[in-house]
Scaffold this active site. Structure first.
Site, PDB file in Angstrom:
ATOM      1  N   GLU A   1       1.948  -9.064   0.818  1.00  0.00           N
ATOM      2  CA  GLU A   1       3.057  -9.789   1.455  1.00  0.00           C
ATOM      3  C   GLU A   1       3.972  -8.839   2.229  1.00  0.00           C
ATOM      4  OE1 GLU A   1       2.309 -10.077  -1.778  1.00  0.00           O
ATOM      5  OE2 GLU A   1       3.983  -9.607  -3.057  1.00  0.00           O
TER       6      GLU A   1
ATOM      7  N   ASP B   1       0.381 -15.762 -10.678  1.00  0.00           N
ATOM      8  CA  ASP B   1       1.049 -14.758  -9.844  1.00  0.00           C
ATOM      9  C   ASP B   1       2.066 -13.978 -10.665  1.00  0.00           C
ATOM     10  OD1 ASP B   1       3.235 -14.845  -6.912  1.00  0.00           O
ATOM     11  OD2 ASP B   1       1.768 -13.334  -7.576  1.00  0.00           O
TER      12      ASP B   1
ATOM     13  N   ASP C   1      -3.064 -14.657  -7.075  1.00  0.00           N
ATOM     14  CA  ASP C   1      -2.545 -13.731  -6.071  1.00  0.00           C
ATOM     15  C   ASP C   1      -2.873 -12.293  -6.483  1.00  0.00           C
ATOM     16  OD1 ASP C   1       0.710 -12.695  -4.836  1.00  0.00           O
ATOM     17  OD2 ASP C   1      -1.213 -12.841  -3.796  1.00  0.00           O
ATOM     18  N   ASN C   2      -2.855 -11.375  -5.516  1.00  0.00           N
ATOM     19  CA  ASN C   2      -2.930  -9.926  -5.770  1.00  0.00           C
ATOM     20  C   ASN C   2      -4.214  -9.435  -6.413  1.00  0.00           C
ATOM     21  OD1 ASN C   2       0.254 -10.734  -6.813  1.00  0.00           O
ATOM     22  ND2 ASN C   2      -0.041  -9.500  -4.959  1.00  0.00           N
TER      23      ASN C   2
ATOM     24  N   LYS D   1      -0.305  -8.591 -13.630  1.00  0.00           N
ATOM     25  CA  LYS D   1      -1.758  -8.608 -13.367  1.00  0.00           C
ATOM     26  C   LYS D   1      -2.576  -8.426 -14.633  1.00  0.00           C
ATOM     27  CE  LYS D   1       0.192  -9.042  -9.793  1.00  0.00           C
ATOM     28  NZ  LYS D   1       0.476 -10.497  -9.733  1.00  0.00           N
TER      29      LYS D   1
HETATM   30  O1  LIG Z   1       2.591 -10.105  -5.096  1.00  0.00           O
HETATM   31  C1  LIG Z   1       2.986  -9.102  -5.920  1.00  0.00           C
HETATM   32  C2  LIG Z   1       3.140  -7.798  -5.457  1.00  0.00           C
HETATM   33  C3  LIG Z   1       3.543  -6.780  -6.342  1.00  0.00           C
HETATM   34  C4  LIG Z   1       3.692  -5.384  -5.825  1.00  0.00           C
HETATM   35  C5  LIG Z   1       3.595  -4.288  -6.678  1.00  0.00           C
HETATM   36  C6  LIG Z   1       3.740  -3.001  -6.169  1.00  0.00           C
HETATM   37  C7  LIG Z   1       3.981  -2.809  -4.811  1.00  0.00           C
HETATM   38  F1  LIG Z   1       4.114  -1.553  -4.319  1.00  0.00           F
HETATM   39  C8  LIG Z   1       4.075  -3.895  -3.963  1.00  0.00           C
HETATM   40  C9  LIG Z   1       3.936  -5.183  -4.475  1.00  0.00           C
HETATM   41  C10 LIG Z   1       3.819  -7.084  -7.683  1.00  0.00           C
HETATM   42  C11 LIG Z   1       3.679  -8.400  -8.152  1.00  0.00           C
HETATM   43  N1  LIG Z   1       3.958  -8.712  -9.449  1.00  0.00           N
HETATM   44  C12 LIG Z   1       3.828  -9.977  -9.858  1.00  0.00           C
HETATM   45  C13 LIG Z   1       3.394 -10.980  -8.990  1.00  0.00           C
HETATM   46  N2  LIG Z   1       3.101 -10.709  -7.704  1.00  0.00           N
HETATM   47  C14 LIG Z   1       3.252  -9.426  -7.262  1.00  0.00           C
HETATM   48 MG   LIG Z   2       2.033 -11.878  -6.146  1.00  0.00          MG
END
Ligand SMILES: Oc1cc(-c2ccc(F)cc2)cc2nccnc12
Ligand SMILES: [Mg+2]
Length: 215
Positions: free
Chosen positions: A199, A141, A169-170, A144
């Site tokens: 989230e 997580d 995640d993501n 990316k």
């Molecule tokens: O769950 C996540 C969401 C987002 C993220 C990026 C851009 C947005 F607009 C909204 C949410 C970044 C993240 N980076 C590292 C680990 N997890 C992440």
């Molecule tokens: Mg994340």
């Protein structure tokens, strides 16, 4: 990302959560993020998917890459069996400081060990440092663009074993196309996708990807 969120969430937890009550700390963070400001915790909706896979794996040695404020480490810590442990890698010392405070406030400091540094610097020595041979459960997580590189590192370093569960995640947003292509096309991984939402959002798609390592 807003660099000032971590100190704000720490202050909010210290003032509004019950010391030593890990479930309450998780709830207080989620309520804050739904009502006051969004943060990049895995959150309650995707967190429930993580919980389910975690319980199915019932792991002894857990690795997380990307601790942030410690939210997902807390979610997993409350489901840990006796003598199981979570090692979580965090590159930002500001995030690591806040995560340590939140994890300690929740009373989980003995179950969660934060390893400070970049994943490619921490992984090569993690086995000897942590007295672990292989990990039973991995939660990816962090940035990316590093998912695929780090999974390959875990394989090459022999840090995952037959049946290890890897949750990412993501995989939709922000998205990690090279990682998905790698695990889904590799004969060594059995993949399952869990569609969800980003989230603390109702209308933006995201998903978690579970990959079981079967070399
Ligand atoms: O769950 C996540 C969401 C987002 C993220 C990026 C851009 C947005 F607009 C909204 C949410 C970044 C993240 N980076 C590292 C680990 N997890 C992440
Ligand atoms: Mg994340």
């Amino acid at each position: 990302h807003d660099e000032e969120f971590p100190p704000r969430i720490l202050d909010h937890v210290m003032k509004n959560a019950i010391k030593g009550d890990v479930t309450n700390v998780i709830d207080v963070i989620d309520k804050y993020c739904w009502s006051v400001e969004i943060a990049m915790n895995v959150g309650d909706v995707k967190g429930a998917i993580l919980d389910k896979s975690f319980l199915e794996a019932s792991p002894k040695n857990v690795l997380e890459i990307g601790c942030y404020c410690g939210y997902s480490a807390l979610r997993m810590s409350r489901l840990l069996k006796e003598d199981a442990k979570i090692f979580t890698i965090e590159a930002s010392s500001q995030y690591a400081d806040v995560a340590q405070e939140i994890i300690s406030f929740a009373g989980m400091e003995k179950k969660v060990q934060i390893l400070r540094g970049l994943s490619d610097e921490v992984l090569p020595t993690i086995a000897e440092k942590c007295g672990v041979r292989t990990f039973d459960f991995v939660f990816i997580d962090h940035a990316k663009e590093l998912y695929k590189r780090d999974l390959i590192m875990l394989e090459n370093l022999g840090l995952i074993r037959q049946g290890t569960t890897i949750m990412a995640d993501n995989v939709i947003f922000p998205g990690c196309p090279d990682y998905l292509e790698y695990v889904r096309n590799s004969p060594k991984f059995e993949c399952t996708n869990y569609p969800s939402k980003l989230e603390y959002c109702e209308n933006r798609e995201d998903a978690m990807e579970k990959s079981i390592y079967l070399p």
